[in-house]
Design a protein around this motif. Structure first.
Motif, PDB file in Angstrom:
ATOM      1  N   TYR A   1       0.824  -1.202   0.000  1.00  0.00           N
ATOM      2  CA  TYR A   1       0.000   0.000   0.000  1.00  0.00           C
ATOM      3  C   TYR A   1       0.863   1.260   0.000  1.00  0.00           C
ATOM      4  O   TYR A   1       0.494   2.279  -0.592  1.00  0.00           O
ATOM      5  CB  TYR A   1      -0.940   0.000   1.203  1.00  0.00           C
TER       6      TYR A   1
ATOM      7  N   LEU B   1      -3.762   7.867  -0.286  1.00  0.00           N
ATOM      8  CA  LEU B   1      -3.962   6.836  -1.299  1.00  0.00           C
ATOM      9  C   LEU B   1      -4.658   7.439  -2.521  1.00  0.00           C
ATOM     10  O   LEU B   1      -5.231   8.526  -2.441  1.00  0.00           O
ATOM     11  CB  LEU B   1      -4.802   5.700  -0.717  1.00  0.00           C
TER      12      LEU B   1
ATOM     13  N   TYR C   1      -5.015  -3.400   5.171  1.00  0.00           N
ATOM     14  CA  TYR C   1      -4.285  -3.507   3.905  1.00  0.00           C
ATOM     15  C   TYR C   1      -4.504  -4.886   3.290  1.00  0.00           C
ATOM     16  O   TYR C   1      -3.643  -5.750   3.313  1.00  0.00           O
ATOM     17  CB  TYR C   1      -2.800  -3.211   4.137  1.00  0.00           C
TER      18      TYR C   1
END
Length: 215
Positions: free
Chosen positions: A111, A179, A156
């Protein structure tokens, strides 16, 4: 063969080269480390692109210099035109002789790479126009996410069919980086694992995540 790398063909190029890589691995090409995967992918890319075209393959560049975090290095940049560069991060978690890989750290690291690549693309750093995640593993737990207990791991996920959306994870920052705003899909190549019983039994040497494109 492709004569250049551009926005119209980048998805096809990466998908085709990734297929070449998977065939070589399943035929016995050794993967001693993540770096082996990076070099194998680069080798297949060089074979794929028209040899009359000047292809740049740049390892371990440092476009992340302005970011916090453990590493400033990017696994790979590729381009045939300096105004359209492609940044690629690789992940190869493998079972060790003492057991499984550190899944919590690996999932977070994946991530983190998504966030960092998104940063490069949205900021237009070094003319990087698209980021790509290449991921292979030999542990079915990454496909299943069946026994996730630690909060750091729950956030995640990588299971087959999972879609994460920054609108859901709006509070999540990785190394102070947001993100992507677009959803990210986790889809695994069904050719290399058994789809019975919830993806429990990997039938190939590795399981392969379909490339994740960012940008």
């Amino acid at each position: 063969m492709e004569s250049e790398i551009n926005p119209n063909n980048i998805h096809a190029i990466i998908t085709d080269v990734w297929s070449m890589v998977k065939i070589k691995i399943e035929s016995g090409y050794p993967l001693s480390s993540e770096k082996s995967l990076v070099f194998l992918f680069s080798y297949c890319l060089i074979k794929y692109i028209d040899p009359n075209v000047e292809l740049v393959v740049d390892f371990e560049s440092q476009p992340y210099n302005d970011l916090q975090g453990k590493s400033k290095y990017l696994d790979l940049i590729i381009y045939t035109n300096e105004v359209y560069k492609v940044a690629i991060e690789f992940k190869l978690p493998k079972k060790s002789t003492n057991g499984s890989s550190n899944q919590t750290d690996t999932r977070l690291s994946l991530y983190r790479d998504v966030a960092r690549l998104n940063y490069l693309v949205t900021k237009g750093i070094n003319e990087i126009k698209i980021g790509i995640i290449i991921f292979a593993c030999n542990e079915s737990s990454y496909l299943n996410n069946k026994d996730l207990k630690k909060q750091a791991t729950i956030n995640y996920k990588t299971r087959e069919g999972y879609v994460f959306d920054s609108r859901i994870l709006s509070s999540e920052l990785i190394d102070e980086i947001p993100l992507p705003t677009l959803p990210i899909n986790f889809n695994w190549d069904p050719t290399y694992f058994d789809e019975k019983n919830g993806y429990k039994q990997i039938s190939g040497k590795f399981a392969y995540l379909n490339p994740i494109f960012i940008g």
